[in-house]
Design a protein around this motif. Structure first.
Motif, PDB file in Angstrom:
ATOM      1  N   UNK A 130       8.857 111.200 -67.412  1.00  0.00           N
ATOM      2  CA  UNK A 130       9.499 112.400 -67.912  1.00  0.00           C
ATOM      3  C   UNK A 130       8.314 113.466 -68.763  1.00  0.00           C
ATOM      4  N   UNK A 131       7.595 112.575 -69.749  1.00  0.00           N
ATOM      5  CA  UNK A 131       6.803 112.969 -70.463  1.00  0.00           C
ATOM      6  C   UNK A 131       5.601 113.724 -69.828  1.00  0.00           C
ATOM      7  N   UNK A 132       5.201 113.205 -68.381  1.00  0.00           N
ATOM      8  CA  UNK A 132       4.078 113.818 -67.681  1.00  0.00           C
ATOM      9  C   UNK A 132       4.497 115.030 -67.197  1.00  0.00           C
ATOM     10  N   UNK A 133       5.640 114.919 -66.627  1.00  0.00           N
ATOM     11  CA  UNK A 133       6.333 116.510 -66.260  1.00  0.00           C
ATOM     12  C   UNK A 133       6.626 117.426 -67.171  1.00  0.00           C
ATOM     13  N   UNK A 134       6.963 116.949 -68.250  1.00  0.00           N
ATOM     14  CA  UNK A 134       6.966 118.004 -69.386  1.00  0.00           C
ATOM     15  C   UNK A 134       5.571 118.607 -69.638  1.00  0.00           C
ATOM     16  N   UNK A 135       4.375 117.938 -69.967  1.00  0.00           N
ATOM     17  CA  UNK A 135       3.145 118.246 -70.193  1.00  0.00           C
ATOM     18  C   UNK A 135       2.595 118.887 -68.856  1.00  0.00           C
ATOM     19  N   UNK A 136       2.931 118.833 -67.684  1.00  0.00           N
ATOM     20  CA  UNK A 136       2.697 119.612 -66.478  1.00  0.00           C
ATOM     21  C   UNK A 136       3.136 120.936 -66.461  1.00  0.00           C
ATOM     22  N   UNK A 137       4.607 120.967 -66.671  1.00  0.00           N
ATOM     23  CA  UNK A 137       5.133 122.261 -66.785  1.00  0.00           C
ATOM     24  C   UNK A 137       4.515 123.167 -67.798  1.00  0.00           C
ATOM     25  N   UNK A 138       4.149 122.544 -69.041  1.00  0.00           N
ATOM     26  CA  UNK A 138       3.572 123.241 -70.295  1.00  0.00           C
ATOM     27  C   UNK A 138       2.108 123.637 -69.749  1.00  0.00           C
ATOM     28  N   UNK A 139       1.330 122.753 -69.056  1.00  0.00           N
ATOM     29  CA  UNK A 139      -0.100 123.300 -68.584  1.00  0.00           C
ATOM     30  C   UNK A 139       0.004 124.357 -67.712  1.00  0.00           C
ATOM     31  N   UNK A 140       1.146 124.170 -66.664  1.00  0.00           N
ATOM     32  CA  UNK A 140       1.379 125.323 -65.656  1.00  0.00           C
ATOM     33  C   UNK A 140       1.672 126.611 -66.261  1.00  0.00           C
ATOM     34  N   UNK A 141       2.446 126.626 -67.292  1.00  0.00           N
ATOM     35  CA  UNK A 141       2.891 127.793 -67.920  1.00  0.00           C
ATOM     36  C   UNK A 141       1.754 128.453 -68.664  1.00  0.00           C
ATOM     37  N   UNK A 173      -1.541 128.164 -67.785  1.00  0.00           N
ATOM     38  CA  UNK A 173      -2.276 128.697 -66.826  1.00  0.00           C
ATOM     39  C   UNK A 173      -1.824 129.977 -66.324  1.00  0.00           C
ATOM     40  N   UNK A 174      -0.676 130.232 -66.111  1.00  0.00           N
ATOM     41  CA  UNK A 174      -0.096 131.544 -65.840  1.00  0.00           C
ATOM     42  C   UNK A 174      -0.158 132.560 -66.820  1.00  0.00           C
ATOM     43  N   UNK A 175       0.004 132.154 -68.003  1.00  0.00           N
ATOM     44  CA  UNK A 175      -0.245 132.988 -69.161  1.00  0.00           C
ATOM     45  C   UNK A 175      -1.516 133.424 -69.402  1.00  0.00           C
ATOM     46  N   UNK A 176      -2.672 132.554 -69.157  1.00  0.00           N
ATOM     47  CA  UNK A 176      -4.001 132.918 -69.175  1.00  0.00           C
ATOM     48  C   UNK A 176      -4.459 133.772 -68.007  1.00  0.00           C
ATOM     49  N   UNK A 177      -3.840 133.492 -66.699  1.00  0.00           N
ATOM     50  CA  UNK A 177      -4.121 134.363 -65.825  1.00  0.00           C
ATOM     51  C   UNK A 177      -3.602 135.800 -65.729  1.00  0.00           C
ATOM     52  N   UNK A 178      -2.474 135.786 -66.630  1.00  0.00           N
ATOM     53  CA  UNK A 178      -1.985 137.157 -66.556  1.00  0.00           C
ATOM     54  C   UNK A 178      -2.941 137.925 -67.975  1.00  0.00           C
ATOM     55  N   UNK A 179      -3.093 137.226 -68.707  1.00  0.00           N
ATOM     56  CA  UNK A 179      -4.097 138.070 -69.902  1.00  0.00           C
ATOM     57  C   UNK A 179      -5.339 138.384 -69.355  1.00  0.00           C
ATOM     58  N   UNK A 180      -6.001 137.678 -68.323  1.00  0.00           N
ATOM     59  CA  UNK A 180      -7.265 138.013 -67.694  1.00  0.00           C
ATOM     60  C   UNK A 180      -6.931 139.292 -66.903  1.00  0.00           C
ATOM     61  N   UNK A 181      -5.937 139.262 -66.105  1.00  0.00           N
ATOM     62  CA  UNK A 181      -5.511 140.700 -65.168  1.00  0.00           C
ATOM     63  C   UNK A 181      -5.167 141.928 -66.244  1.00  0.00           C
ATOM     64  N   UNK A 182      -4.880 141.709 -67.425  1.00  0.00           N
ATOM     65  CA  UNK A 182      -4.515 142.579 -68.383  1.00  0.00           C
ATOM     66  C   UNK A 182      -5.753 143.163 -68.854  1.00  0.00           C
TER      67      UNK A 182
END
Length: 145
Positions: A105-116, A118-127
């Motif tokens: 469960x802890x690893x799944x939470x960390x993975x979800x946080x990391x995925x979010x 990454x998506x946030x940084x990709x959107x910032x780069x695109x902006x």
């Protein structure tokens, strides 16, 4: 009336000789294959004369019923073997299994946080890339505008 009395005596006689015994067997060996495992368990049981039902607790619910083998039957008639899973009683899990589930469960939470992240940084780069286009397109861009 007489047939009911005979039937009642037969049923009571059957109940006197019928016993149920719960057995907790000990795992002796296990061989793990790619598609499953072979687990050998043993338990010595003393049986009284009559009909006895043996219930083996704490076994895997994934047992292949056709693979169950009973050995060491001297002077005993084995009528049948049946396999049933008790879905009503929740089985207790081991402490090690609970630890592994919590880690998962802890690893799944960390993975979800990391995925979010990454998506946030990709959107910032695109902006930021879109903001570098300072040409007004068809419109002329000047200080006044």
């Amino acid at each position: 009336m007489r047939s009911i009395l005979i039937l009642l005596v037969f049923v009571l006689n059957f109940q006197l000789y019928s016993q149920t015994q719960t057995v907790d067997s000990k795992v002796v060996s296990a061989i793990v294959y790619n598609s499953g495992a072979q687990v050998t368990s043993e338990k010595k049981v003393n049986l009284n004369e009559g009909i006895t039902t043996l219930i083996f607790d704490n076994l895997s619910p994934n047992i292949d019923e056709s693979s169950i083998i009973v050995n060491g039957l001297e002077n005993i008639n084995l009528n049948f073997i049946s396999f049933e899973t008790d879905f009503l009683n929740e089985k207790e899990s081991s402490i090690a299994l609970d630890k592994l589930r919590n880690q998962l469960k802890d690893f799944e939470k960390k993975k979800a946080y990391t995925d979010n992240k990454i998506k946030s940084l990709e959107k910032s780069i695109a902006l930021l890339e879109n903001n570098q286009n300072l040409d007004g397109g068809e419109n002329e861009l000047n200080v006044k505008k």
